[in-house]
Design a protein around this motif. Structure first.
Motif, PDB file in Angstrom:
ATOM      1  N   TYR A   1      25.061 -84.290  87.063  1.00 27.52           N
ATOM      2  CA  TYR A   1      24.902 -84.038  88.494  1.00 27.52           C
ATOM      3  C   TYR A   1      23.444 -84.142  88.946  1.00 27.52           C
ATOM      4  O   TYR A   1      23.176 -84.234  90.143  1.00 27.52           O
ATOM      5  N   ASP A   2      22.520 -84.149  88.026  1.00 29.72           N
ATOM      6  CA  ASP A   2      21.105 -84.260  88.376  1.00 29.72           C
ATOM      7  C   ASP A   2      20.663 -85.696  88.629  1.00 29.72           C
ATOM      8  O   ASP A   2      19.539 -85.941  89.026  1.00 29.72           O
ATOM      9  N   TYR A   3      21.565 -86.646  88.370  1.00 31.03           N
ATOM     10  CA  TYR A   3      21.212 -88.060  88.453  1.00 31.03           C
ATOM     11  C   TYR A   3      21.753 -88.691  89.727  1.00 31.03           C
ATOM     12  O   TYR A   3      22.845 -88.358  90.198  1.00 31.03           O
ATOM     13  N   ASP A   4      20.966 -89.613  90.269  1.00 28.53           N
ATOM     14  CA  ASP A   4      21.254 -90.182  91.583  1.00 28.53           C
ATOM     15  C   ASP A   4      21.868 -91.577  91.509  1.00 28.53           C
ATOM     16  O   ASP A   4      22.563 -91.997  92.436  1.00 28.53           O
ATOM     17  N   TYR A   5      21.574 -92.313  90.465  1.00 30.83           N
ATOM     18  CA  TYR A   5      22.037 -93.696  90.349  1.00 30.83           C
ATOM     19  C   TYR A   5      22.569 -93.921  88.937  1.00 30.83           C
ATOM     20  O   TYR A   5      21.995 -93.417  87.965  1.00 30.83           O
ATOM     21  N   TRP A   6      23.630 -94.726  88.859  1.00 25.81           N
ATOM     22  CA  TRP A   6      24.306 -94.972  87.592  1.00 25.81           C
ATOM     23  C   TRP A   6      24.551 -96.454  87.378  1.00 25.81           C
ATOM     24  O   TRP A   6      24.788 -97.202  88.336  1.00 25.81           O
ATOM     25  N   GLY A   7      24.520 -96.853  86.115  1.00 31.10           N
ATOM     26  CA  GLY A   7      24.937 -98.186  85.751  1.00 31.10           C
ATOM     27  C   GLY A   7      26.443 -98.240  85.543  1.00 31.10           C
ATOM     28  O   GLY A   7      27.141 -97.224  85.664  1.00 31.10           O
ATOM     29  N   GLN A   8      26.916 -99.427  85.185  1.00 32.49           N
ATOM     30  CA  GLN A   8      28.362 -99.629  85.070  1.00 32.49           C
ATOM     31  C   GLN A   8      28.890 -99.290  83.679  1.00 32.49           C
ATOM     32  O   GLN A   8      30.098 -99.174  83.490  1.00 32.49           O
ATOM     33  N   GLY A   9      28.004 -99.131  82.719  1.00 28.65           N
ATOM     34  CA  GLY A   9      28.401 -98.753  81.366  1.00 28.65           C
ATOM     35  C   GLY A   9      28.525 -99.945  80.433  1.00 28.65           C
ATOM     36  O   GLY A   9      28.762-101.077  80.860  1.00 28.65           O
ATOM     37  N   THR A  10      28.350 -99.670  79.145  1.00 25.94           N
ATOM     38  CA  THR A  10      28.536-100.682  78.112  1.00 25.94           C
ATOM     39  C   THR A  10      29.269-100.036  76.940  1.00 25.94           C
ATOM     40  O   THR A  10      28.971 -98.906  76.551  1.00 25.94           O
ATOM     41  N   GLN A  11      30.239-100.751  76.390  1.00 23.54           N
ATOM     42  CA  GLN A  11      31.097-100.192  75.345  1.00 23.54           C
ATOM     43  C   GLN A  11      30.428-100.301  73.989  1.00 23.54           C
ATOM     44  O   GLN A  11      29.935-101.368  73.600  1.00 23.54           O
ATOM     45  N   VAL A  12      30.429 -99.196  73.255  1.00 22.62           N
ATOM     46  CA  VAL A  12      29.972 -99.169  71.868  1.00 22.62           C
ATOM     47  C   VAL A  12      31.149 -98.712  71.012  1.00 22.62           C
ATOM     48  O   VAL A  12      31.723 -97.650  71.260  1.00 22.62           O
ATOM     49  N   THR A  13      31.509 -99.517  70.031  1.00 23.24           N
ATOM     50  CA  THR A  13      32.605 -99.189  69.128  1.00 23.24           C
ATOM     51  C   THR A  13      32.086 -99.223  67.700  1.00 23.24           C
ATOM     52  O   THR A  13      31.534-100.242  67.258  1.00 23.24           O
ATOM     53  N   VAL A  14      32.249 -98.100  67.006  1.00 25.44           N
ATOM     54  CA  VAL A  14      31.803 -97.997  65.622  1.00 25.44           C
ATOM     55  C   VAL A  14      33.050 -97.889  64.754  1.00 25.44           C
ATOM     56  O   VAL A  14      33.767 -96.884  64.789  1.00 25.44           O
ATOM     57  N   SER A  15      33.307 -98.938  63.994  1.00 21.06           N
ATOM     58  CA  SER A  15      34.541 -98.992  63.217  1.00 21.06           C
ATOM     59  C   SER A  15      34.389 -99.990  62.081  1.00 21.06           C
ATOM     60  O   SER A  15      33.689-100.996  62.208  1.00 21.06           O
ATOM     61  N   SER A  16      35.061 -99.692  60.976  1.00 19.96           N
ATOM     62  CA  SER A  16      35.063-100.629  59.861  1.00 19.96           C
ATOM     63  C   SER A  16      36.277-101.561  59.937  1.00 19.96           C
ATOM     64  O   SER A  16      36.455-102.415  59.082  1.00 19.96           O
TER      65      SER A  16
END
Length: 124
Positions: A109-124
């Protein structure tokens, strides 16, 4: 128009590394605090790390301390999140956000602007 764009996500094996980038446009990001948040499947969004605008002090969530490093390149108006020793529980969509007041926190809630996000998947 203020804009944040994340990049660098992908699929990586446990123990691997990724570097996320948060490119800012429409403002000079070195005056803002930039935070990284993540939201895993079925989980609430959580703060991962942030870097303050003045002096660039940093802070990390306990779950990533010692593995992740946040940094900024003011010339490129970009903030990075270097993620090492990745674990399956790090799997999430990662977002960067900008706090105009420059303090930063782990509270979204302290942040005013956001990016769209990027997916990180950690899997074998």
């Amino acid at each position: 128009q203020l804009q944040l764009v994340e990049s660098g996500g992908g699929l990586v094996q446990p123990g691997g590394s990724l570097r996320l980038s948060c490119a800012a446009s429409g403002f000079t990001s070195d005056y803002y605090a930039i935070g990284w948040f993540r939201q895993g499947p079925g989980k609430e969004r959580e703060g991962v790390s942030y870097i303050r605008g003045s002096g660039g002090s940093t802070n990390y969530a306990d779950s990533v301390k010692g593995r992740f490093t946040i940094s900024r390149d003011n010339a490129k108006n970009t903030v990075y999140l270097q993620m090492n020793s990745l674990k399956p529980e790090d799997t999430a969509v990662y977002y960067c956000a900008a706090d105009e007041e420059g303090w930063g926190s782990f509270d979204s809630y302290d942040y005013d602007y956001w990016g769209q996000g990027t997916q990180v998947t950690v899997s074998s």
